[in-house]
Design a protein around this motif. Structure first.
Motif, PDB file in Angstrom:
ATOM      1  N   ALA A 180     134.355  -4.302  13.416  1.00  0.00           N
ATOM      2  CA  ALA A 180     133.723  -3.782  14.640  1.00  0.00           C
ATOM      3  C   ALA A 180     134.145  -2.339  14.879  1.00  0.00           C
ATOM      4  O   ALA A 180     133.312  -1.497  15.257  1.00  0.00           O
ATOM      5  CB  ALA A 180     134.088  -4.666  15.836  1.00  0.00           C
ATOM      6  N   GLU A 181     135.426  -2.044  14.676  1.00  0.00           N
ATOM      7  CA  GLU A 181     135.902  -0.664  14.839  1.00  0.00           C
ATOM      8  C   GLU A 181     135.231   0.259  13.831  1.00  0.00           C
ATOM      9  O   GLU A 181     134.813   1.372  14.172  1.00  0.00           O
ATOM     10  CB  GLU A 181     137.421  -0.602  14.674  1.00  0.00           C
ATOM     11  N   LEU A 182     135.118  -0.196  12.594  1.00  0.00           N
ATOM     12  CA  LEU A 182     134.464   0.615  11.569  1.00  0.00           C
ATOM     13  C   LEU A 182     132.981   0.802  11.876  1.00  0.00           C
ATOM     14  O   LEU A 182     132.433   1.887  11.656  1.00  0.00           O
ATOM     15  CB  LEU A 182     134.649  -0.015  10.185  1.00  0.00           C
ATOM     16  N   GLN A 183     132.327  -0.234  12.399  1.00  0.00           N
ATOM     17  CA  GLN A 183     130.913  -0.114  12.755  1.00  0.00           C
ATOM     18  C   GLN A 183     130.728   0.910  13.867  1.00  0.00           C
ATOM     19  O   GLN A 183     129.806   1.739  13.825  1.00  0.00           O
ATOM     20  CB  GLN A 183     130.327  -1.468  13.181  1.00  0.00           C
ATOM     21  N   SER A 184     131.621   0.897  14.836  1.00  0.00           N
ATOM     22  CA  SER A 184     131.563   1.878  15.915  1.00  0.00           C
ATOM     23  C   SER A 184     131.750   3.294  15.363  1.00  0.00           C
ATOM     24  O   SER A 184     131.044   4.225  15.759  1.00  0.00           O
ATOM     25  CB  SER A 184     132.645   1.562  16.952  1.00  0.00           C
ATOM     26  N   THR A 185     132.668   3.438  14.451  1.00  0.00           N
ATOM     27  CA  THR A 185     132.913   4.736  13.816  1.00  0.00           C
ATOM     28  C   THR A 185     131.695   5.170  12.999  1.00  0.00           C
ATOM     29  O   THR A 185     131.293   6.336  13.030  1.00  0.00           O
ATOM     30  CB  THR A 185     134.164   4.666  12.927  1.00  0.00           C
ATOM     31  N   LEU A 186     131.100   4.231  12.296  1.00  0.00           N
ATOM     32  CA  LEU A 186     129.901   4.519  11.514  1.00  0.00           C
ATOM     33  C   LEU A 186     128.753   4.958  12.428  1.00  0.00           C
ATOM     34  O   LEU A 186     128.007   5.888  12.093  1.00  0.00           O
ATOM     35  CB  LEU A 186     129.499   3.297  10.691  1.00  0.00           C
ATOM     36  N   ASP A 187     128.640   4.323  13.583  1.00  0.00           N
ATOM     37  CA  ASP A 187     127.603   4.713  14.548  1.00  0.00           C
ATOM     38  C   ASP A 187     127.782   6.165  14.990  1.00  0.00           C
ATOM     39  O   ASP A 187     126.806   6.913  15.108  1.00  0.00           O
ATOM     40  CB  ASP A 187     127.607   3.782  15.765  1.00  0.00           C
ATOM     41  N   VAL A 188     129.027   6.569  15.227  1.00  0.00           N
ATOM     42  CA  VAL A 188     129.308   7.955  15.622  1.00  0.00           C
ATOM     43  C   VAL A 188     128.927   8.901  14.485  1.00  0.00           C
ATOM     44  O   VAL A 188     128.291   9.943  14.715  1.00  0.00           O
ATOM     45  CB  VAL A 188     130.791   8.139  16.018  1.00  0.00           C
TER      46      VAL A 188
END
Length: 160
Positions: free
Chosen positions: A134-142
């Motif tokens: 989830a943290e990586l997905q949020s980072t990927l979204d940014v």
């Protein structure tokens, strides 16, 4: 007996997982030679991508507690050992601490009476992995957002 052999179910499962699941649907980097069940440390290193030093260390810390040896003392790994190393590699890839992997190996060696504790250990780790995803997905979204800003700016400048 290797770490994965814990009794009658050992022929069907690795670490409590059905044989069908143990490879997680991925092919090894180098296929195993047909009809063989004994490998040198260099062959295992080539097959797994782990160094011989790492394989020796895994054995020393109890993650790979028993590897058969020839009469001259050379390690001889089996297909079961390769299956175990495949699982260990996947656990390591998920970020599982070595201490937890060693604990898991101890539980596997202790037999079926540890299924609940193994499940608990893996369930807790799965939650950690999901949180990291989830943290990586949020980072990927940014990153996607920023890339789109720059792509829009580049396209706008190309029009003029």
């Amino acid at each position: 007996m290797t770490v994965t052999q814990s009794g009658p179910a050992a022929s069907r499962a690795i670490g409590g997982l059905p044989t069908k699941v143990r490879d997680c649907g991925t092919a090894p980097p180098h296929p195993r030679p047909a009809g063989r069940d004994q490998y040198t440390i260099s062959e295992v290193a080539q097959h797994t991508g782990l160094s011989a030093h790492t394989l020796r260390w895994y054995e020393r810390i109890g993650l790979m507690p028993h590897v058969d040896r020839t009469h001259t003392g050379q390690r001889r790994f089996t297909n079961r050992d390769l299956d175990w190393l495949s699982l260990v590699t996947k656990l390591r890839l998920t970020g599982m601490p070595v201490a937890d992997m060693v604990r898991y190996a101890e539980l596997v060696r202790a037999g079926e009476c540890t299924f609940a504790e193994r499940e608990q250990l893996l369930t807790a780790h799965r939650e950690d992995v999901r949180q990291r995803i989830a943290e990586l997905q949020s980072t990927l979204d940014v990153l996607d957002y920023k890339i789109e800003i720059y792509a829009d700016a580049r396209r706008a400048s190309e029009r003029f």
